[in-house]
Write a protein that holds these residues in place. Structure first.
Motif, PDB file in Angstrom:
ATOM      1  N   GLY A  49      33.340  43.591  35.472  1.00  0.00           N
ATOM      2  CA  GLY A  49      32.225  43.887  37.462  1.00  0.00           C
ATOM      3  C   GLY A  49      32.244  42.941  38.043  1.00  0.00           C
ATOM      4  N   PHE A  50      31.823  42.076  38.031  1.00  0.00           N
ATOM      5  CA  PHE A  50      31.266  40.570  38.372  1.00  0.00           C
ATOM      6  C   PHE A  50      32.483  39.807  38.816  1.00  0.00           C
ATOM      7  N   LEU A  51      33.226  40.533  38.012  1.00  0.00           N
ATOM      8  CA  LEU A  51      34.357  39.463  39.052  1.00  0.00           C
ATOM      9  C   LEU A  51      35.456  39.771  40.280  1.00  0.00           C
ATOM     10  N   ARG A  52      35.224  41.412  39.618  1.00  0.00           N
ATOM     11  CA  ARG A  52      35.860  42.298  41.196  1.00  0.00           C
ATOM     12  C   ARG A  52      34.864  41.918  42.053  1.00  0.00           C
ATOM     13  N   ILE A  53      33.725  41.798  41.860  1.00  0.00           N
ATOM     14  CA  ILE A  53      32.463  41.436  43.386  1.00  0.00           C
ATOM     15  C   ILE A  53      32.416  40.486  44.007  1.00  0.00           C
ATOM     16  N   ALA A  57      40.649  40.406  44.854  1.00  0.00           N
ATOM     17  CA  ALA A  57      41.472  40.115  45.587  1.00  0.00           C
ATOM     18  C   ALA A  57      42.094  39.242  46.197  1.00  0.00           C
ATOM     19  N   GLN A  58      41.402  38.729  45.154  1.00  0.00           N
ATOM     20  CA  GLN A  58      41.473  36.555  45.484  1.00  0.00           C
ATOM     21  C   GLN A  58      43.359  36.049  43.982  1.00  0.00           C
ATOM     22  N   GLU A  59      43.828  35.907  44.250  1.00  0.00           N
ATOM     23  CA  GLU A  59      44.763  35.106  43.612  1.00  0.00           C
ATOM     24  C   GLU A  59      43.921  33.484  42.638  1.00  0.00           C
ATOM     25  N   ILE A  60      44.113  33.537  41.387  1.00  0.00           N
ATOM     26  CA  ILE A  60      43.523  32.953  40.335  1.00  0.00           C
ATOM     27  C   ILE A  60      43.847  31.999  39.791  1.00  0.00           C
TER      28      ILE A  60
END
Length: 124
Positions: A49-53, A57-60
């Motif tokens: 959840g934290f990473l999605r916020i 939508a970013q490519e890492i």
């Protein structure tokens, strides 16, 4: 309706990606920290959840582990009789195992070429 190349709706693709991320995080928490599955799932869900916020939508780019560290570990672990175990642990072929061993040995000799040789001098 917004769809992707494989005709899955975008929402389904996002849900699948989030599920896979959460599963990887849970497995990592279990492996690295010895968490029980029920605890790792809770933490993985929170981290997802934290990473999605924060990064949604970013490519890492996540770099692979250092091959130098792997190669040094192979050199330390390989004793001449445990090739199969070392190959399996590090995911290398027999020829690559011996190539790494020779490279590491050459590097070690270049750093201290006489470290294991007797100098002929008395220590007194």
């Amino acid at each position: 309706m917004n769809t992707t190349k494989d005709d899955k709706p975008a929402a389904a693709k996002e849900h699948e990606a989030a599920f896979l991320l959460q599963a990887e995080l849970a497995a990592g928490l279990q492996h690295e920290f010895g968490l029980k599955p029920e605890f790792s799932q809770v933490w993985a869900a929170r981290l997802t959840g934290f990473l999605r916020i924060r990064l949604g939508a970013q490519e890492i780019y996540i770099p692979a582990p250092s091959k130098a560290e792997r190669d040094a570990a192979i050199f330390r672990e390989f004793d001449g009789t445990n090739a199969a175990a070392v190959m399996q642990r590090h995911g290398v072929s027999r020829s690559r195992l011996y190539q790494i061993f020779e490279e590491q040995r050459a590097m070690q000799l270049a750093v201290s070429p006489v470290s294991s040789l007797k100098t002929g001098q008395d220590s007194a």
